[in-house]
Design a protein around this motif. Structure first.
Motif, PDB file in Angstrom:
ATOM      1  N   UNK A  39       0.808  -1.213   0.000  1.00  0.00           N
ATOM      2  CA  UNK A  39       0.000   0.000   0.000  1.00  0.00           C
ATOM      3  C   UNK A  39       0.847   1.272   0.000  1.00  0.00           C
ATOM      4  N   UNK A  40       1.864   1.327   0.845  1.00  0.00           N
ATOM      5  CA  UNK A  40       2.698   2.522   0.903  1.00  0.00           C
ATOM      6  C   UNK A  40       3.452   2.759  -0.391  1.00  0.00           C
ATOM      7  N   UNK A  41       4.026   1.682  -0.969  1.00  0.00           N
ATOM      8  CA  UNK A  41       4.745   1.813  -2.226  1.00  0.00           C
ATOM      9  C   UNK A  41       3.792   2.166  -3.363  1.00  0.00           C
ATOM     10  N   UNK A  42       2.575   1.618  -3.326  1.00  0.00           N
ATOM     11  CA  UNK A  42       1.582   1.933  -4.350  1.00  0.00           C
ATOM     12  C   UNK A  42       1.201   3.412  -4.307  1.00  0.00           C
ATOM     13  N   UNK A  43       1.004   3.947  -3.102  1.00  0.00           N
ATOM     14  CA  UNK A  43       0.673   5.376  -2.960  1.00  0.00           C
ATOM     15  C   UNK A  43       1.811   6.241  -3.497  1.00  0.00           C
ATOM     16  N   UNK A  44       3.039   5.871  -3.172  1.00  0.00           N
ATOM     17  CA  UNK A  44       4.195   6.637  -3.645  1.00  0.00           C
ATOM     18  C   UNK A  44       4.306   6.554  -5.164  1.00  0.00           C
ATOM     19  N   UNK A  45       4.051   5.380  -5.718  1.00  0.00           N
ATOM     20  CA  UNK A  45       4.104   5.187  -7.167  1.00  0.00           C
ATOM     21  C   UNK A  45       3.066   6.055  -7.871  1.00  0.00           C
ATOM     22  N   UNK A  46       1.825   6.038  -7.364  1.00  0.00           N
ATOM     23  CA  UNK A  46       0.757   6.838  -7.979  1.00  0.00           C
ATOM     24  C   UNK A  46       1.088   8.320  -7.921  1.00  0.00           C
ATOM     25  N   UNK A  47       1.541   8.772  -6.764  1.00  0.00           N
ATOM     26  CA  UNK A  47       1.861  10.197  -6.598  1.00  0.00           C
ATOM     27  C   UNK A  47       2.999  10.620  -7.518  1.00  0.00           C
ATOM     28  N   UNK A  48       4.063   9.829  -7.561  1.00  0.00           N
ATOM     29  CA  UNK A  48       5.199  10.163  -8.419  1.00  0.00           C
ATOM     30  C   UNK A  48       4.788  10.198  -9.886  1.00  0.00           C
ATOM     31  N   UNK A  49       4.002   9.203 -10.319  1.00  0.00           N
ATOM     32  CA  UNK A  49       3.616   9.131 -11.728  1.00  0.00           C
ATOM     33  C   UNK A  49       2.697  10.287 -12.114  1.00  0.00           C
ATOM     34  N   UNK A  50       1.781  10.652 -11.230  1.00  0.00           N
ATOM     35  CA  UNK A  50       0.904  11.791 -11.517  1.00  0.00           C
ATOM     36  C   UNK A  50       1.709  13.081 -11.631  1.00  0.00           C
ATOM     37  N   UNK A  51       2.655  13.259 -10.728  1.00  0.00           N
ATOM     38  CA  UNK A  51       3.469  14.475 -10.764  1.00  0.00           C
ATOM     39  C   UNK A  51       4.370  14.517 -12.001  1.00  0.00           C
ATOM     40  N   UNK A  52       4.918  13.362 -12.380  1.00  0.00           N
ATOM     41  CA  UNK A  52       5.880  13.321 -13.480  1.00  0.00           C
ATOM     42  C   UNK A  52       5.224  13.339 -14.853  1.00  0.00           C
ATOM     43  N   UNK A  53       3.903  13.093 -14.926  1.00  0.00           N
ATOM     44  CA  UNK A  53       3.215  13.081 -16.222  1.00  0.00           C
ATOM     45  C   UNK A  53       2.142  14.165 -16.309  1.00  0.00           C
ATOM     46  N   UNK A  54       2.165  15.117 -15.399  1.00  0.00           N
ATOM     47  CA  UNK A  54       1.102  16.121 -15.325  1.00  0.00           C
ATOM     48  C   UNK A  54       0.963  16.939 -16.601  1.00  0.00           C
ATOM     49  N   UNK A  55       2.057  17.132 -17.319  1.00  0.00           N
ATOM     50  CA  UNK A  55       2.015  17.998 -18.505  1.00  0.00           C
ATOM     51  C   UNK A  55       1.739  17.242 -19.801  1.00  0.00           C
ATOM     52  N   UNK A  56       1.507  15.942 -19.730  1.00  0.00           N
ATOM     53  CA  UNK A  56       1.347  15.158 -20.953  1.00  0.00           C
ATOM     54  C   UNK A  56      -0.006  15.335 -21.616  1.00  0.00           C
ATOM     55  N   UNK A  57      -1.040  15.599 -20.841  1.00  0.00           N
ATOM     56  CA  UNK A  57      -2.386  15.655 -21.402  1.00  0.00           C
ATOM     57  C   UNK A  57      -3.213  16.714 -20.694  1.00  0.00           C
TER      58      UNK A  57
END
Length: 231
Positions: A39-57
């Motif tokens: 759960x903790x790693x999943x939350x970190x993964x989701x947050x990082x991916x959202x932040x790192x792809x925010x400008x794509x679409x």
């Protein structure tokens, strides 16, 4: 959590995944499935991916969870990092001729409108909610009305448009999806807001506008612009 997010970004597999997403997202965006995370790693993964792809679409990413409880947990988690996420609920179906709340329908309309306006960093939902049919973007935009002091509309024409948008005409507004008209005064409770507003017209010109308390019917905050969503 910040340490976990940094650890995720330093992982080689995450770097490869992020590069693949950035490389192919614009041409052919596809669903992304990540397995094997606690759960903790999943939350970190989701947050990082959202932040790192925010400008794509220009449209927010869609996060699909197995149940509503998990959707709400992730929504609250993302809020801790200053991200505006919305939960898109399943449609509340009623098969009997009874008076029913339209709370879920109104929430779905609010989320769909927020997607079109770019208000969210992510939308979180369940498979059954995601697969249900809903209003098209064009129809939602056509049925959405913005009232401001540059708008010229006759109160009778406004009442007609509200009825076409699904509003119920009542003597006194006390719930979302209702409106009342007394001459040049129109009270509207739009799903876009947490309280109703009162618009006073002089002919087809908007004179004053402000929110009011549905219990006391007293107006409080004046506003210059209000979005009226369909219901």
């Amino acid at each position: 959590m910040s340490l976990l997010i940094d650890a995720v970004r330093q992982d080689g597999e995450y770097g490869q995944l992020l590069a693949a997403v950035k490389r192919g997202f614009r041409d052919k965006p596809l669903p992304l499935l990540a397995n094997g995370l606690c759960e903790g790693a999943s939350d970190a993964f989701i947050t990082a991916l959202l932040q790192d792809t925010a400008s794509l679409s220009p449209t927010p990413p869609l996060i699909v969870c197995s149940e509503e409880k998990e959707c709400l947990r992730i929504k609250d988690m993302l809020a801790l990092f200053g991200m505006q996420a919305a939960f898109y609920p399943v449609r509340d179906l009623t098969f009997y001729n009874i008076s029913a709340s339209h709370e879920y329908e109104h929430e779905r309309i609010r989320v769909l409108s927020g997607i079109l306006s770019g208000a969210f960093d992510a939308v979180i939902t369940t498979p059954d909610a995601m697969l249900g049919y809903t209003i098209s973007a064009d129809r939602l935009l056509d049925a959405t009305l913005t009232l401001d002091f540059d708008t010229r509309i006759d109160p009778e024409d406004l009442a007609r448009r509200l009825i076409e948008a699904g509003y119920a005409r009542v003597d006194m507004v006390d719930g979302a999806g209702q409106f009342a008209r007394r001459g040049g005064i129109v009270d509207i409770y739009s799903p876009a807001a947490d309280r109703p507003f009162r618009a006073e017209f002089f002919g087809d010109e908007l004179d004053t506008m402000g929110y009011f308390d549905p219990d006391t019917q007293r107006r409080s905050d004046n506003v210059d612009s209000v979005v009226v969503l369909p219901v």
